[in-house]
Every structure is written in C-alpha cells, then in structure tokens.
Design an enzyme around this catalytic site. Structure first.
Site, PDB file in Angstrom:
ATOM      1  N   CYS A   1       0.846  -1.206   0.000  1.00 57.63           N
ATOM      2  CA  CYS A   1       0.000   0.000   0.000  1.00 57.63           C
ATOM      3  C   CYS A   1       0.879   1.252   0.000  1.00 57.63           C
ATOM      4  O   CYS A   1       1.561   1.540   0.979  1.00 57.63           O
ATOM      5  CB  CYS A   1      -0.918  -0.071   1.227  1.00 57.63           C
ATOM      6  SG  CYS A   1      -1.609   1.487   1.780  1.00 57.63           S
TER       7      CYS A   1
ATOM      8  N   CYS B   1       0.286   3.867   2.675  1.00 52.38           N
ATOM      9  CA  CYS B   1       0.751   3.360   3.978  1.00 52.38           C
ATOM     10  C   CYS B   1       2.254   3.582   4.130  1.00 52.38           C
ATOM     11  O   CYS B   1       2.730   4.028   5.176  1.00 52.38           O
ATOM     12  CB  CYS B   1       0.488   1.860   4.110  1.00 52.38           C
ATOM     13  SG  CYS B   1      -1.238   1.392   4.006  1.00 52.38           S
TER      14      CYS B   1
END
Ligand code: ZN
Length: 147
Positions: A69, A72
């Site tokens: 991600c 993230c």
C-alpha cells in the site's frame, strides 16, 4: 496507594507494572531490560496485538497497513515521528493487515491505512487515509481528551 500502570514490553512481550509517575523516566522492562518506550512504533502480529490490547493500561494508537500500500508506506515516517511526540502517554503499534486477516476482519478494517485509537481494550476513534505527523498527534490527543 501508588497508582500503577501495566505496560507491555515491545521487545519481549513481558507485562510490566510501573508506578504511573515512572513511565516517562526511561523505564526498562523487568525481563529483557530494554527500554519500554524507545520512541518508535512496535510491529505486532495478531498475538502481539491481542496482548497489548488486553494488558495495556495506556492508550494504543494502531497503524493498520500493508506492504503493497503506497499511502501506507508514505505515512510510515510520519507515524514514527508521532511516536516520539506521543510516548509515553500513548503506545504506538503497527499492524500488517495482510499478515493478520482474522484480526483485520474482527476490527472491520475496510481500507488502509487506518488509524485506530484504543483505550481499555476498546476502540474510541478511527480514521482512514494517509496523513502527516501533526494531524496524527492532534487527532490522537483530541480523541483521548474527548473520551
Ligand atoms: Zn522486555
């Protein structure tokens, strides 16, 4: 009577009981002798997460993320800096949702990154999407003040 707080060691998982006033003063784990607060988030697996939730008397701020991600990964250094700001009032945990699907579904994680603010084993606030250090710290403090 001296007020005590339970703190889970991020290194070995030992549950330490400390007088509330000693938290800030570089307290060390009674088992492995590492500092209980190192100014960094602790990576936890499902078992580690449950242990912190069950045995932490201080609030937890959990970053639910995954290695694939991008947002993230972009937020990871901000979350690290937030640990320096918030410890030892708050314990910061990082939780890889790919490695912990059953906990993720129990927590009803629908997107990442998600930040969870927990106290006394219960979620008190959550927010989704990447954000910066200032917003992480301000959001956590506001959530704790309002609960
Ligand atoms: Zn330890």
């Amino acid at each position: 009577m001296i007020e005590e707080r339970q703190v889970v060691c991020g290194n070995c998982g030992q549950i330490n009981r400390l007088p509330a006033g000693r938290l800030a003063s570089g307290a060390r784990c009674g088992s492995c002798h590492q500092q209980l607060f190192s100014g960094r988030p602790i990576e936890v697996d499902e078992q580690g997460f449950d242990r912190h939730v069950a045995h932490s008397d201080i609030p937890l701020l959990v970053d639910v993320w995954a290695p694939w991600c991008g947002p993230c990964r972009a937020m990871a250094p901000m979350f690290e800096r937030a640990a320096k700001e918030l410890e030892p009032d708050v314990r910061l945990l990082k939780f890889n949702s790919d490695a912990a699907p059953s906990t993720s579904s129990r927590l009803r994680i629908t997107g990442i990154p998600t930040l969870l603010l927990m106290r006394g084993g219960r979620e008190i606030s959550r927010r989704s999407g990447a954000t910066d250090t200032w917003n992480i710290v301000a959001w956590a403090r506001a959530g704790l003040a309002g609960s």
